[in-house]
Design an enzyme around this catalytic site. Structure first.
Site, PDB file in Angstrom:
ATOM      1  CG  HIS A  86      19.408 -23.307 -10.129  1.00  0.00           C
ATOM      2  ND1 HIS A  86      18.041 -23.186 -10.158  1.00  0.00           N
ATOM      3  CD2 HIS A  86      19.665 -24.460  -9.452  1.00  0.00           C
ATOM      4  CE1 HIS A  86      17.500 -24.224  -9.533  1.00  0.00           C
ATOM      5  NE2 HIS A  86      18.472 -25.013  -9.097  1.00  0.00           N
ATOM      6  NE  ARG A  92      15.370 -20.020  -3.682  1.00  0.00           N
ATOM      7  CZ  ARG A  92      14.844 -20.070  -4.908  1.00  0.00           C
ATOM      8  NH1 ARG A  92      15.501 -20.673  -5.900  1.00  0.00           N
ATOM      9  NH2 ARG A  92      13.678 -19.522  -5.156  1.00  0.00           N
ATOM     10  NE  ARG A 149      19.146 -15.230  -9.424  1.00  0.00           N
ATOM     11  CZ  ARG A 149      18.263 -16.152  -9.118  1.00  0.00           C
ATOM     12  NH1 ARG A 149      17.333 -15.899  -8.205  1.00  0.00           N
ATOM     13  NH2 ARG A 149      18.286 -17.348  -9.696  1.00  0.00           N
ATOM     14  CG  PHE A 208      10.034 -18.385 -18.607  1.00  0.00           C
ATOM     15  CD1 PHE A 208      10.828 -19.253 -17.870  1.00  0.00           C
ATOM     16  CD2 PHE A 208       8.951 -17.770 -17.969  1.00  0.00           C
ATOM     17  CE1 PHE A 208      10.550 -19.519 -16.538  1.00  0.00           C
ATOM     18  CE2 PHE A 208       8.665 -18.036 -16.622  1.00  0.00           C
ATOM     19  CZ  PHE A 208       9.468 -18.914 -15.902  1.00  0.00           C
ATOM     20  CB  THR A 242      13.377 -15.039  -9.460  1.00  0.00           C
ATOM     21  OG1 THR A 242      13.127 -16.041  -8.471  1.00  0.00           O
ATOM     22  CG2 THR A 242      13.517 -15.696 -10.822  1.00  0.00           C
ATOM     23  CE  LYS A 268      19.914 -19.740 -13.587  1.00  0.00           C
ATOM     24  NZ  LYS A 268      18.658 -18.969 -13.809  1.00  0.00           N
ATOM     25  CE1 TYR A 273      15.707 -23.420 -13.957  1.00  0.00           C
ATOM     26  CE2 TYR A 273      16.925 -23.665 -16.009  1.00  0.00           C
ATOM     27  CZ  TYR A 273      16.760 -23.065 -14.763  1.00  0.00           C
ATOM     28  OH  TYR A 273      17.655 -22.122 -14.334  1.00  0.00           O
ATOM     29  CD  GLU A 307      17.208 -28.118  -8.351  1.00  0.00           C
ATOM     30  OE1 GLU A 307      16.154 -27.602  -8.784  1.00  0.00           O
ATOM     31  OE2 GLU A 307      18.019 -27.485  -7.635  1.00  0.00           O
ATOM     32  CG  ASN A 338      18.382 -15.358 -12.837  1.00  0.00           C
ATOM     33  OD1 ASN A 338      18.964 -16.267 -13.414  1.00  0.00           O
ATOM     34  ND2 ASN A 338      17.215 -15.525 -12.238  1.00  0.00           N
TER      35      ASN A 338
HETATM   36  P1  RTP Z   1      16.511 -20.566 -10.169  1.00  0.00           P
HETATM   37  O1  RTP Z   1      15.610 -21.783 -10.166  1.00  0.00           O
HETATM   38  O2  RTP Z   1      17.264 -20.382 -11.447  1.00  0.00           O
HETATM   39  O3  RTP Z   1      17.343 -20.409  -8.950  1.00  0.00           O
HETATM   40  O4  RTP Z   1      15.541 -19.342 -10.125  1.00  0.00           O
HETATM   41  P2  RTP Z   1      14.327 -19.115  -9.175  1.00  0.00           P
HETATM   42  O5  RTP Z   1      13.987 -20.363  -8.403  1.00  0.00           O
HETATM   43  O6  RTP Z   1      14.654 -17.893  -8.427  1.00  0.00           O
HETATM   44  O7  RTP Z   1      13.176 -18.843 -10.215  1.00  0.00           O
HETATM   45  P3  RTP Z   1      12.158 -19.815 -10.965  1.00  0.00           P
HETATM   46  O8  RTP Z   1      10.829 -19.208 -10.869  1.00  0.00           O
HETATM   47  O9  RTP Z   1      12.342 -21.245 -10.552  1.00  0.00           O
HETATM   48  O10 RTP Z   1      12.659 -19.648 -12.448  1.00  0.00           O
HETATM   49  C1  RTP Z   1      13.771 -20.306 -12.910  1.00  0.00           C
HETATM   50  C2  RTP Z   1      14.543 -19.437 -13.826  1.00  0.00           C
HETATM   51  O11 RTP Z   1      13.757 -19.143 -14.963  1.00  0.00           O
HETATM   52  C3  RTP Z   1      14.105 -17.881 -15.477  1.00  0.00           C
HETATM   53  N1  RTP Z   1      12.914 -17.060 -15.569  1.00  0.00           N
HETATM   54  N2  RTP Z   1      12.644 -16.346 -16.611  1.00  0.00           N
HETATM   55  N3  RTP Z   1       9.735 -14.247 -16.916  1.00  0.00           N
HETATM   56  C4  RTP Z   1      10.852 -14.821 -17.305  1.00  0.00           C
HETATM   57  O12 RTP Z   1      11.332 -14.644 -18.395  1.00  0.00           O
HETATM   58  C5  RTP Z   1      11.483 -15.734 -16.365  1.00  0.00           C
HETATM   59  N4  RTP Z   1      11.058 -16.067 -15.167  1.00  0.00           N
HETATM   60  C6  RTP Z   1      11.979 -16.927 -14.648  1.00  0.00           C
HETATM   61  C7  RTP Z   1      15.124 -17.269 -14.542  1.00  0.00           C
HETATM   62  O13 RTP Z   1      16.413 -17.508 -15.080  1.00  0.00           O
HETATM   63  C8  RTP Z   1      14.930 -18.066 -13.276  1.00  0.00           C
HETATM   64  O14 RTP Z   1      16.110 -18.097 -12.528  1.00  0.00           O
END
Ligand code: RTP
Length: 155
Positions: free
Chosen positions: A122, A92, A109, A64, A98, A16, A56, A133, A119
């Site tokens: 992705h 992962r 991370r 968010f 996350t 990112k 997303y 994707e 973070n």
């Molecule tokens: P990613 O898709 O980026 O690999 O992350 P992830 O699956 O681990 O997490 P996901 O729940 O899909 O969330 C995507 C991205 O959203 C941002 N996020 N911000 N509470 C918050 O402010 C919040 N929660 C999630 C993070 O950048 C996360 O990687």
């Protein structure tokens, strides 16, 4: 054991804008490469906010979502496709939880990030999202299929 490149699993990984700005591209590539996974596609792009929103889309109802789409489109992103056995799930694991406050030390991370909104990386969370994707970010001709010499020592 014979393993053919074409049968191997693929996942979408992106550094990112925060990871790019912090100079962590090579560190991230290195962790996947040293594990034994194979890079089959890579490019640097500045996604539009609309494109980031598509990426997303599953999170469109989250509070968010807007900030997240804005952030992903705020600068260069390194989009990649990595290939190898179990790369979706194990990728992962390499990435870590996350929220970097909860990611284990030793993960990308855990070692390199502090807050959830920054973070740095992705990774696709399952076979369906990986397919979607990869198709969103790459044209088929931007991906290569090859057998590396190292493969017989990895599999
Ligand atoms: P990613 O898709 O980026 O690999 O992350 P992830 O699956 O681990 O997490 P996901 O729940 O899909 O969330 C995507 C991205 O959203 C941002 N996020 N911000 N509470 C918050 O402010 C919040 N929660 C999630 C993070 O950048 C996360 O990687």
């Amino acid at each position: 054991q014979e393993v053919h490149a074409a049968e191997l699993e693929r996942t979408f990984i992106a550094v990112k804008p925060d990871g790019v700005q912090r100079g962590l591209i090579s560190e991230i590539i290195s962790r996947f490469e040293r594990k034994g996974y194979k890079l089959v596609g890579i490019k640097v792009v500045v996604p539009s906010k609309e494109f980031a929103g598509k990426h997303y889309h599953a999170l469109k109802d989250k509070p968010f979502f807007n900030g997240l789409s804005e952030f992903l489109s705020s600068g260069p992103v390194v989009a990649m496709v990595w290939e190898g056995e179990g790369v979706i799930t194990y990728g992962r694991k390499l990435i870590g939880a996350t929220d970097p406050q909860k990611s284990e030390p030793g993960t990308i991370r855990g070692d390199l990030a502090v807050v959830v909104g920054r973070n740095i990386i992705h990774g696709s969370d399952g076979p369906e999202t990986a397919k979607d994707e990869i198709n969103l970010w790459f044209k088929p001709e931007e991906l290569v299929s090859f057998t590396s010499n190292a493969e017989k020592w990895i599999y």
